[in-house]
Enzyme design. Structure first.
Site, PDB file in Angstrom:
ATOM      1  N   CYS A  48      -9.513  28.251  14.237  1.00  0.00           N
ATOM      2  CA  CYS A  48     -10.786  28.699  13.660  1.00  0.00           C
ATOM      3  C   CYS A  48     -11.102  30.156  13.966  1.00  0.00           C
ATOM      4  CB  CYS A  48     -11.923  27.823  14.184  1.00  0.00           C
ATOM      5  SG  CYS A  48     -12.095  27.958  15.969  1.00  0.00           S
ATOM      6  N   ASP A  56     -12.225  31.335  16.732  1.00  0.00           N
ATOM      7  CA  ASP A  56     -13.238  31.485  17.778  1.00  0.00           C
ATOM      8  C   ASP A  56     -12.586  31.886  19.094  1.00  0.00           C
ATOM      9  OD1 ASP A  56     -15.167  30.867  15.980  1.00  0.00           O
ATOM     10  OD2 ASP A  56     -15.359  28.774  16.570  1.00  0.00           O
ATOM     11  N   CYS A  69     -18.139  27.329  18.571  1.00  0.00           N
ATOM     12  CA  CYS A  69     -19.097  26.340  18.098  1.00  0.00           C
ATOM     13  C   CYS A  69     -19.649  25.476  19.233  1.00  0.00           C
ATOM     14  CB  CYS A  69     -18.410  25.448  17.072  1.00  0.00           C
ATOM     15  SG  CYS A  69     -17.212  24.383  17.879  1.00  0.00           S
ATOM     16  N   CYS A 103     -11.380  22.541  19.393  1.00  0.00           N
ATOM     17  CA  CYS A 103     -12.338  23.306  20.196  1.00  0.00           C
ATOM     18  C   CYS A 103     -12.110  23.029  21.686  1.00  0.00           C
ATOM     19  CB  CYS A 103     -13.760  22.953  19.811  1.00  0.00           C
ATOM     20  SG  CYS A 103     -14.002  22.833  18.017  1.00  0.00           S
TER      21      CYS A 103
HETATM   22 FE1  FES Z   1     -14.001  27.119  16.565  1.00  0.00          FE
HETATM   23 FE2  FES Z   1     -15.056  24.877  17.471  1.00  0.00          FE
HETATM   24  S1  FES Z   1     -14.847  25.502  15.411  1.00  0.00           S
HETATM   25  S2  FES Z   1     -14.197  26.468  18.584  1.00  0.00           S
END
Ligand code: FES
Length: 150
Positions: free
Chosen positions: A35, A37, A61, A105
């Site tokens: 993702c 992140d 998230c 995640c």
């Molecule tokens: Fe990226 Fe959860 S969607 S860490």
């Protein structure tokens, strides 16, 4: 419909160990290939090779926040070797489960912790069995986060 259980919500709303440790013994950052992140973990290691403290910062998230809150709780007070055994599955179990699309995640938390320990090991000139084959810059593809079809 509630897709997150109460424990996940509790860690998301009131996360533990948020922030960054000053003069950390190890610092690791990891970006999820899934993702994009990011998560940063800082750790302090005492003279008995125990993780005295750990903190996280995440640009991620709610599941990433809950996972890192739980994961840092789980490694504080453990030896470095024990902390290296922390898999994302154990984090998810301890949280009482995450929706399948959110499993990656928890991988973020596992990987950021390993990166911080890797940094510590490099600085302290130590080697750990649990770090064998670990490359903090490698994008892991071998986590099976999609449940198999029944
Ligand atoms: Fe990226 Fe959860 S969607 S860490």
């Amino acid at each position: 419909m509630a897709i997150y259980n109460e424990k996940v919500m509790e860690h998301f709303m009131n996360p533990h160990n948020v922030g960054e440790l000053e003069n950390a013994d190890g610092k690791g950052t990891y970006g999820s290939p899934v993702c994009g992140d990011m998560m940063q973990i800082t750790i302090k290691v005492d003279e008995n090779d125990k993780i005295a403290d750990a903190k996280f910062k995440t640009f991620g998230c709610g599941s990433a926040i809950a996972s890192s809150s739980m994961a840092t709780d789980m490694i504080i007070g453990r030896t470095v070797e024990e902390a290296l055994e922390l898999s994302n599955n154990k984090i998810v179990d301890e949280l009482g489960g995450l929706p399948p699309v959110k499993i990656h995640c928890s991988v973020l938390a596992e990987h950021a912790i390993k990166s911080a320990i890797y940094d510590y090991a490099q600085k302290a000139g130590k080697t750990y069995k649990g770090l064998e084959g670990f490359d903090p810059n490698e994008e892991e593809e071998d986590h099976h986060d999609i449940p198999e079809e029944e």
